[in-house]
Design an enzyme around this catalytic site. Structure first.
Site, PDB file in Angstrom:
ATOM      1  N   ALA A  15      -2.187   4.272  29.295  1.00  0.00           N
ATOM      2  CA  ALA A  15      -2.281   5.712  29.019  1.00  0.00           C
ATOM      3  C   ALA A  15      -3.199   5.982  27.825  1.00  0.00           C
ATOM      4  O   ALA A  15      -4.041   6.882  27.863  1.00  0.00           O
ATOM      5  CB  ALA A  15      -0.884   6.295  28.768  1.00  0.00           C
ATOM      6  N   GLU A  34      -2.954   1.214  17.245  1.00  0.00           N
ATOM      7  CA  GLU A  34      -1.997   0.318  17.901  1.00  0.00           C
ATOM      8  C   GLU A  34      -1.236  -0.454  16.832  1.00  0.00           C
ATOM      9  O   GLU A  34      -1.842  -1.083  15.976  1.00  0.00           O
ATOM     10  CB  GLU A  34      -2.753  -0.635  18.834  1.00  0.00           C
ATOM     11  CG  GLU A  34      -1.946  -1.807  19.361  1.00  0.00           C
ATOM     12  CD  GLU A  34      -0.680  -1.392  20.116  1.00  0.00           C
ATOM     13  OE1 GLU A  34      -0.779  -0.599  21.060  1.00  0.00           O
ATOM     14  OE2 GLU A  34       0.423  -1.862  19.730  1.00  0.00           O
ATOM     15  N   ASN A  42       2.910  -2.783  27.259  1.00  0.00           N
ATOM     16  CA  ASN A  42       3.551  -3.277  28.480  1.00  0.00           C
ATOM     17  C   ASN A  42       2.604  -3.239  29.668  1.00  0.00           C
ATOM     18  O   ASN A  42       2.838  -3.915  30.666  1.00  0.00           O
ATOM     19  CB  ASN A  42       4.779  -2.425  28.828  1.00  0.00           C
ATOM     20  CG  ASN A  42       5.993  -2.865  28.047  1.00  0.00           C
ATOM     21  OD1 ASN A  42       6.074  -3.988  27.568  1.00  0.00           O
ATOM     22  ND2 ASN A  42       6.940  -1.964  27.911  1.00  0.00           N
ATOM     23  N   THR A  43       1.556  -2.417  29.564  1.00  0.00           N
ATOM     24  CA  THR A  43       0.619  -2.327  30.685  1.00  0.00           C
ATOM     25  C   THR A  43       0.094  -3.710  31.062  1.00  0.00           C
ATOM     26  O   THR A  43      -0.031  -4.028  32.241  1.00  0.00           O
ATOM     27  CB  THR A  43      -0.543  -1.375  30.330  1.00  0.00           C
ATOM     28  OG1 THR A  43       0.000  -0.087  30.052  1.00  0.00           O
ATOM     29  CG2 THR A  43      -1.532  -1.266  31.485  1.00  0.00           C
ATOM     30  N   HIS A 238      14.996  -4.247  36.327  1.00  0.00           N
ATOM     31  CA  HIS A 238      14.187  -4.835  37.404  1.00  0.00           C
ATOM     32  C   HIS A 238      14.964  -5.987  38.026  1.00  0.00           C
ATOM     33  O   HIS A 238      15.488  -6.843  37.312  1.00  0.00           O
ATOM     34  CB  HIS A 238      12.848  -5.341  36.859  1.00  0.00           C
ATOM     35  CG  HIS A 238      11.852  -5.647  37.944  1.00  0.00           C
ATOM     36  ND1 HIS A 238      11.989  -6.732  38.762  1.00  0.00           N
ATOM     37  CD2 HIS A 238      10.745  -4.987  38.361  1.00  0.00           C
ATOM     38  CE1 HIS A 238      10.985  -6.737  39.639  1.00  0.00           C
ATOM     39  NE2 HIS A 238      10.222  -5.683  39.408  1.00  0.00           N
ATOM     40  N   ARG A 277      14.461  -0.642  43.549  1.00  0.00           N
ATOM     41  CA  ARG A 277      14.856  -1.566  42.487  1.00  0.00           C
ATOM     42  C   ARG A 277      16.330  -1.380  42.134  1.00  0.00           C
ATOM     43  O   ARG A 277      17.038  -2.338  41.854  1.00  0.00           O
ATOM     44  CB  ARG A 277      13.987  -1.340  41.250  1.00  0.00           C
ATOM     45  CG  ARG A 277      12.576  -1.804  41.495  1.00  0.00           C
ATOM     46  CD  ARG A 277      11.653  -1.528  40.338  1.00  0.00           C
ATOM     47  NE  ARG A 277      10.360  -2.136  40.614  1.00  0.00           N
ATOM     48  CZ  ARG A 277       9.321  -2.056  39.806  1.00  0.00           C
ATOM     49  NH1 ARG A 277       9.411  -1.393  38.664  1.00  0.00           N
ATOM     50  NH2 ARG A 277       8.187  -2.633  40.124  1.00  0.00           N
ATOM     51  N   HIS A 380      13.760  -3.153  32.245  1.00  0.00           N
ATOM     52  CA  HIS A 380      12.333  -3.182  32.562  1.00  0.00           C
ATOM     53  C   HIS A 380      11.583  -1.920  32.179  1.00  0.00           C
ATOM     54  O   HIS A 380      10.458  -1.975  31.694  1.00  0.00           O
ATOM     55  CB  HIS A 380      12.199  -3.426  34.065  1.00  0.00           C
ATOM     56  CG  HIS A 380      10.773  -3.503  34.524  1.00  0.00           C
ATOM     57  ND1 HIS A 380       9.858  -4.336  33.914  1.00  0.00           N
ATOM     58  CD2 HIS A 380      10.109  -2.869  35.511  1.00  0.00           C
ATOM     59  CE1 HIS A 380       8.687  -4.199  34.511  1.00  0.00           C
ATOM     60  NE2 HIS A 380       8.808  -3.310  35.469  1.00  0.00           N
ATOM     61  N   GLU A 410       4.649   5.944  29.744  1.00  0.00           N
ATOM     62  CA  GLU A 410       6.098   5.694  29.763  1.00  0.00           C
ATOM     63  C   GLU A 410       6.856   6.488  28.705  1.00  0.00           C
ATOM     64  O   GLU A 410       8.078   6.698  28.826  1.00  0.00           O
ATOM     65  CB  GLU A 410       6.360   4.186  29.589  1.00  0.00           C
ATOM     66  CG  GLU A 410       7.804   3.796  29.902  1.00  0.00           C
ATOM     67  CD  GLU A 410       8.061   2.301  29.818  1.00  0.00           C
ATOM     68  OE1 GLU A 410       7.086   1.521  29.738  1.00  0.00           O
ATOM     69  OE2 GLU A 410       9.247   1.917  29.831  1.00  0.00           O
TER      70      GLU A 410
HETATM   71  P1  ADP Z   1       1.879   2.954  28.723  1.00  0.00           P
HETATM   72  O1  ADP Z   1       2.125   2.080  29.921  1.00  0.00           O
HETATM   73  O2  ADP Z   1       2.613   4.220  28.765  1.00  0.00           O
HETATM   74  O3  ADP Z   1       0.421   3.095  28.403  1.00  0.00           O
HETATM   75  P2  ADP Z   1       2.309   0.651  27.000  1.00  0.00           P
HETATM   76  O4  ADP Z   1       3.621   0.044  26.733  1.00  0.00           O
HETATM   77  O5  ADP Z   1       1.388  -0.080  27.888  1.00  0.00           O
HETATM   78  O6  ADP Z   1       2.558   2.149  27.503  1.00  0.00           O
HETATM   79  O7  ADP Z   1       1.543   0.866  25.626  1.00  0.00           O
HETATM   80  C1  ADP Z   1       2.105   1.535  24.528  1.00  0.00           C
HETATM   81  C2  ADP Z   1       1.506   0.962  23.256  1.00  0.00           C
HETATM   82  O8  ADP Z   1       1.845   1.793  22.155  1.00  0.00           O
HETATM   83  C3  ADP Z   1       2.041  -0.425  22.934  1.00  0.00           C
HETATM   84  O9  ADP Z   1       0.970  -1.331  22.769  1.00  0.00           O
HETATM   85  C4  ADP Z   1       2.808  -0.215  21.632  1.00  0.00           C
HETATM   86  O10 ADP Z   1       2.811  -1.344  20.772  1.00  0.00           O
HETATM   87  C5  ADP Z   1       2.087   0.959  21.019  1.00  0.00           C
HETATM   88  N1  ADP Z   1       2.873   1.702  20.020  1.00  0.00           N
HETATM   89  C6  ADP Z   1       4.196   2.043  20.133  1.00  0.00           C
HETATM   90  N2  ADP Z   1       4.608   2.708  19.034  1.00  0.00           N
HETATM   91  C7  ADP Z   1       3.539   2.808  18.200  1.00  0.00           C
HETATM   92  C8  ADP Z   1       3.337   3.355  16.893  1.00  0.00           C
HETATM   93  N3  ADP Z   1       4.344   3.949  16.216  1.00  0.00           N
HETATM   94  N4  ADP Z   1       2.105   3.272  16.349  1.00  0.00           N
HETATM   95  C9  ADP Z   1       1.091   2.663  17.011  1.00  0.00           C
HETATM   96  N5  ADP Z   1       1.231   2.105  18.225  1.00  0.00           N
HETATM   97  C10 ADP Z   1       2.434   2.164  18.826  1.00  0.00           C
END
Ligand code: ADP
Length: 445
Positions: A15, A34, A42-43, A238, A277, A380, A410
């Site tokens: 996202a 990040e 999680n992607t 899951h 699931r 999951h 998510e």
């Molecule tokens: P989506 O599938 O919705 O894109 P992901 O889990 O793939 O979600 O990615 C979300 C990312 O956001 C993760 O890499 C996570 O470490 C990061 N993240 C979560 N909280 C914070 C925060 N407070 N500051 C910076 N990054 C964050």
């Protein structure tokens, strides 16, 4: 790191990366923050694919689909609890998202199917590599090409508001960064013990497939400024996760989608493997806590590249024939043989008399070597999160827009109802990531 950007994107998963590229292409200056030292959230762990209907890829495969069928199957799979407005937008924009990816050199030209779907609409790379790693790698190439600034190990701790509008963030290094808009792309809380304890105490004992940073930060950041949360108690477990080592490995739905069956420890089938699931998890739980086994052959293995990886890390048992496999895993050999014979008969007749499975029946389990993976359910995906409208604007408790705050992926609640269908999470990151980038542009005009 500058003091000012047009838009701050929190999180570098599907996202976050998609929304950043979309915002940049509309002429904005985005920054991606990040908190972890790894990009992709999680992607990167997603394995099955990206659901979309009425795509050119489906037509190339002579599959005629409809937005309505995609909507209806997702709605039924979600216990009819899905937010209809979000679901409508989602199902009607998947094909555009597939086009957009293709225009950016990201080709998902193979198709598979996941639990709860009746049509092949799960798009994946023709290499059959797991979708998540592929998507993040390719999106990152675009981020680099566009020189979109992306910083790791910077955690956002607070959202700033000025005159009732979002005006920036404060990081864990206590740096203020200003921007006209913020996109929450922080993912879910599958690894967030405190939120799980609050909303789903009963799941605390389970392992999770999530990366350690999936702690629901975005939900807390938004809540602190009055955002409404929805469906927080809807957590997806899951069904097929290998967890006999210290790491929980999700065994993607494609393994079943391509033809694997599930058997109990006696070597007997006990469920329609491609039910939702939620239902497959319940059937495994009902076995009494010993988990179950995925059984497949070399033909199926060839259709799912990820199995090479599972094997490489030692999760797969194998036998030259079924008897040898049964011996290794501890099934009664004759029982396993009978189960597989019965299944192959069902595949030949396209009629599963026992459990009424209708999908993932394109190939028999017939070509040695044969394989087994021990699996059990694990936390999951978190269906709940911040409330948004189809423009990805975050809503407050009175359903009013919080000006300048957008969310995608998510971190958002409502789209999936009480059960997310496999292949819909990658799809939501691209569909709503693009939408967030576009709506931020419109908002900042
Ligand atoms: P989506 O599938 O919705 O894109 P992901 O889990 O793939 O979600 O990615 C979300 C990312 O956001 C993760 O890499 C996570 O470490 C990061 N993240 C979560 N909280 C914070 C925060 N407070 N500051 C910076 N990054 C964050």
């Amino acid at each position: 790191l500058q003091d000012n950007y047009d838009v701050i994107i929190i999180g570098s998963g599907g996202a976050g990366l998609t929304s950043a590229i979309q915002a940049y292409e509309l002429g904005l200056s985005p920054v991606i923050l990040e908190k972890m030292d790894k990009i992709g959230g999680n992607t990167t762990r997603a394995s099955s694919g990206m659901n979309a209907a009425e795509t050119f890829v489906q037509l190339n495969h002579k599959i005629v689909d409809s937005f309505q069928a995609f909507y209806d199957e997702t709605f039924v799979g979600g216990g009819k609890k899905n937010n209809p407005e979000l679901l409508k937008f989602f199902t009607e924009h998947g094909a555009l998202a597939i086009d957009w990816l293709e225009k950016h050199g990201i080709e998902l030209d193979d198709l598979t199917i996941t639990g709860g779907m009746k049509t092949m609409r799960t798009h994946r790379p023709s290499s059959m590599a797991p979708i998540g790693g592929y998507l993040v790698t390719e999106l990152l190439k675009l981020v680099k090409k566009d020189q979109i600034p992306l910083f790791d190990k910077i955690k956002v701790d607070k959202l700033l508001m000025t005159d009732g509008k979002i005006s920036g963030v404060i990081t864990d290094k206590e740096k203020e960064i200003h921007a006209g808009a913020v996109i929450l792309a922080t993912g879910g809380f599958g690894a967030g013990k405190d939120l799980l304890e609050k909303y789903r105490n009963d799941l605390l004992k389970l392992k999770t497939t999530n990366q350690p940073g999936a702690t629901g930060d975005g939900i807390k950041l938004a809540k602190a400024i009055g955002a409404k949360l929805v469906d927080m108690d809807q957590v997806q477990v899951h069904p097929t996760v290998q967890q006999d080592t210290s790491h929980a490995f999700l065994i993607g739905e494609a393994v079943r989608g391509e033809g694997a069956i599930l058997v109990n420890k006696q070597g007997v089938r006990f469920v329609n493997e491609l039910d939702t699931r939620k239902n497959v998890t319940k059937a495994i739980d009902d076995l009494g806590g010993t988990g179950a086994y995925l059984i497949f052959d070399t033909g199926i293995r060839k259709r799912v590249k990820a199995i090479e990886f599972y094997d490489h890390v030692g999760l797969v048992e194998s036998g030259q024939n079924l008897l040898e496999l049964a011996d290794k895993v501890g099934f009664d050999p004759q029982t396993l043989q009978m189960t597989v014979d019965k299944w192959n008969f069902a595949v030949a007749k396209k009629d599963d008399l026992e459990f009424h499975r209708t999908t993932g029946m394109d190939r028999k389990i017939i070509q040695g070597p044969f394989f087994a993976i021990h699996i059990a359910p694990a936390v999951h995906y978190t269906m709940g999160g911040v409330a948004i409208n189809p423009q990805t604007q975050v809503l407050n408790e009175n359903n009013q827009v919080i000006k300048g705050l957008f969310a995608a992926g998510e971190v958002v609640g409502g789209l999936h109802g009480n059960n997310r269908i496999g292949g819909n999470s990658i799809a939501e990151t691209v569909v709503f990531g693009r939408q967030a980038g576009q709506q931020v542009f419109k908002y900042l005009q």
